[in-house]
Design a protein around this motif. Structure first.
Motif, PDB file in Angstrom:
ATOM      1  N   MET A  15       1.526   6.628   3.969  1.00  0.00           N
ATOM      2  CA  MET A  15       0.821   5.356   3.922  1.00  0.00           C
ATOM      3  C   MET A  15       1.566   4.300   4.733  1.00  0.00           C
ATOM      4  O   MET A  15       0.942   3.480   5.418  1.00  0.00           O
ATOM      5  CB  MET A  15       0.636   4.887   2.489  1.00  0.00           C
ATOM      6  N   ARG A  16       2.881   4.302   4.665  1.00  0.00           N
ATOM      7  CA  ARG A  16       3.649   3.338   5.448  1.00  0.00           C
ATOM      8  C   ARG A  16       3.378   3.531   6.935  1.00  0.00           C
ATOM      9  O   ARG A  16       3.115   2.568   7.668  1.00  0.00           O
ATOM     10  CB  ARG A  16       5.147   3.490   5.161  1.00  0.00           C
ATOM     11  N   GLU A  31      -1.519  17.178  -3.988  1.00  0.00           N
ATOM     12  CA  GLU A  31      -0.367  18.018  -4.309  1.00  0.00           C
ATOM     13  C   GLU A  31       0.610  17.323  -5.254  1.00  0.00           C
ATOM     14  O   GLU A  31       1.523  17.961  -5.791  1.00  0.00           O
ATOM     15  CB  GLU A  31       0.370  18.404  -3.029  1.00  0.00           C
ATOM     16  N   GLY A  32       0.445  16.001  -5.417  1.00  0.00           N
ATOM     17  CA  GLY A  32       1.340  15.245  -6.284  1.00  0.00           C
ATOM     18  C   GLY A  32       2.667  14.892  -5.648  1.00  0.00           C
ATOM     19  O   GLY A  32       3.628  14.551  -6.360  1.00  0.00           O
ATOM     20  N   ASN A  33       2.727  14.922  -4.317  1.00  0.00           N
ATOM     21  CA  ASN A  33       3.977  14.624  -3.603  1.00  0.00           C
ATOM     22  C   ASN A  33       4.068  13.111  -3.393  1.00  0.00           C
ATOM     23  O   ASN A  33       3.616  12.585  -2.375  1.00  0.00           O
ATOM     24  CB  ASN A  33       4.012  15.370  -2.269  1.00  0.00           C
ATOM     25  N   ALA A  34       4.654  12.422  -4.346  1.00  0.00           N
ATOM     26  CA  ALA A  34       4.672  10.959  -4.331  1.00  0.00           C
ATOM     27  C   ALA A  34       5.479  10.404  -3.158  1.00  0.00           C
ATOM     28  O   ALA A  34       5.045   9.448  -2.490  1.00  0.00           O
ATOM     29  CB  ALA A  34       5.239  10.437  -5.652  1.00  0.00           C
ATOM     30  N   ARG A  35       6.647  10.966  -2.911  1.00  0.00           N
ATOM     31  CA  ARG A  35       7.488  10.452  -1.826  1.00  0.00           C
ATOM     32  C   ARG A  35       6.786  10.589  -0.478  1.00  0.00           C
ATOM     33  O   ARG A  35       6.763   9.646   0.321  1.00  0.00           O
ATOM     34  CB  ARG A  35       8.824  11.222  -1.792  1.00  0.00           C
ATOM     35  N   GLU A  76       0.812  -1.210   0.000  1.00  0.00           N
ATOM     36  CA  GLU A  76       0.000   0.000   0.000  1.00  0.00           C
ATOM     37  C   GLU A  76       0.852   1.270   0.000  1.00  0.00           C
ATOM     38  O   GLU A  76       0.418   2.313  -0.511  1.00  0.00           O
ATOM     39  CB  GLU A  76      -0.952  -0.024   1.192  1.00  0.00           C
ATOM     40  N   ALA A  77       2.037   1.219   0.572  1.00  0.00           N
ATOM     41  CA  ALA A  77       2.923   2.381   0.499  1.00  0.00           C
ATOM     42  C   ALA A  77       3.285   2.683  -0.958  1.00  0.00           C
ATOM     43  O   ALA A  77       3.298   3.844  -1.382  1.00  0.00           O
ATOM     44  CB  ALA A  77       4.188   2.140   1.327  1.00  0.00           C
ATOM     45  N   GLU A  78       3.538   1.633  -1.733  1.00  0.00           N
ATOM     46  CA  GLU A  78       3.835   1.825  -3.156  1.00  0.00           C
ATOM     47  C   GLU A  78       2.609   2.305  -3.914  1.00  0.00           C
ATOM     48  O   GLU A  78       2.700   3.156  -4.807  1.00  0.00           O
ATOM     49  CB  GLU A  78       4.365   0.522  -3.763  1.00  0.00           C
ATOM     50  N   ARG A  94       2.236   6.000  -3.288  1.00  0.00           N
ATOM     51  CA  ARG A  94       3.257   6.757  -4.016  1.00  0.00           C
ATOM     52  C   ARG A  94       2.858   6.931  -5.481  1.00  0.00           C
ATOM     53  O   ARG A  94       2.920   8.038  -6.044  1.00  0.00           O
ATOM     54  CB  ARG A  94       4.604   6.042  -3.912  1.00  0.00           C
ATOM     55  N   LEU A  95       2.424   5.834  -6.101  1.00  0.00           N
ATOM     56  CA  LEU A  95       2.022   5.897  -7.505  1.00  0.00           C
ATOM     57  C   LEU A  95       0.732   6.682  -7.687  1.00  0.00           C
ATOM     58  O   LEU A  95       0.553   7.367  -8.701  1.00  0.00           O
ATOM     59  CB  LEU A  95       1.857   4.476  -8.054  1.00  0.00           C
TER      60      LEU A  95
END
Length: 244
Positions: free
Chosen positions: A224-225, A214-218, A117-119, A122-123
């Protein structure tokens, strides 16, 4: 917190069982157009996930069949499939019982969920469209409504819907397939802590949605982690408290 769903107190450990009558709400007959065996399987799985059937509870074919308005054969087939998938234990000369998850298997699955889910978050932040973000906000409002109504079932469903939409937003079909494999069991483990996580979990969702918008993927992946790790910690804390 008062909760009927203590996974550490198996109802069938000594051969006892609760009758399907009494306080349990009646269900309408299952729809017939879908293959009956699949419909029975889905119904029983949902009853387990929502703790309508408790961990350790004795499952009696004729009672389940009467409750669902079907014959015993599709119930027998569904119990065998649920056994193969780890939801039900079949004990020689005793019958079928809802599986009582061990702390180790719950921890392994929730740890795997954190990675997946963290990935996906991010996506999702990387690929999000305004329409998708608005849909996330709608799901957030649904979750807050369930929270205000103090409905455990609605909270679990709302939480699953929001996380499922994040996975869809990721655009990664393989990731979606992997998460789908663990989704039902995650809902099962989440059900006993849905209320205790409550406000905290939905506040975390709200912050995450803003970061995704905001589009802040990192940052979305990090949030989420932490979010899923808190759920994992809450699950173990509840088991410790139930054991005490």
């Amino acid at each position: 917190m008062t909760d009927r769903s203590a996974a550490t107190s198996p109802a069938g450990a000594n051969g006892g069982r609760r009758s399907l009558g009494g306080a349990r709400a009646a269900r309408p007959p299952l729809e017939r157009p879908a293959p009956l065996r699949q419909a029975v399987y889905d119904a029983l799985a949902e009853m387990i996930i929502n703790r309508e059937l408790q961990p350790g509870e004795h499952l009696v074919e004729n009672e389940l069949a009467a409750h669902l308005g079907v014959s015993r054969q599709p119930v027998r087939e569904a119990l065998q499939r649920l056994h193969n998938e780890g939801w039900v234990d079949l004990r020689p000369a005793l019958g079928a019982f809802v599986h009582v998850p061990t702390e180790e298997e719950a921890d392994q699955l929730l740890a795997t969920r954190t990675l997946l889910e963290a990935e996906s978050a991010r996506l999702a932040a990387k690929n999000a469209t305004p329409e998708q973000v608005e849909r996330l906000r709608e799901l957030q409002r649904a979750g807050e409504q369930a929270l205000s109504e103090d409905s455990q079932v609605a909270l679990v469903e709302a939480n699953a819907a929001l996380h499922a939409h994040l996975v869809e937003m990721s655009g990664n079909k393989v990731l979606a397939q992997l998460i789908a494999m663990v989704d039902r069991r995650v809902r099962w483990y989440y059900s006993p802590i849905a209320r205790s996580r409550g406000r905290e979990a939905w506040d975390e969702h709200a912050v995450m949605i803003d970061v995704i918008a905001e589009g802040n993927a990192r940052r979305a992946g990090e949030l989420m982690r932490k979010h899923t790790e808190r759920t994992r910690e809450s699950y173990h804390q509840r088991r410790r408290e139930a054991g005490e």
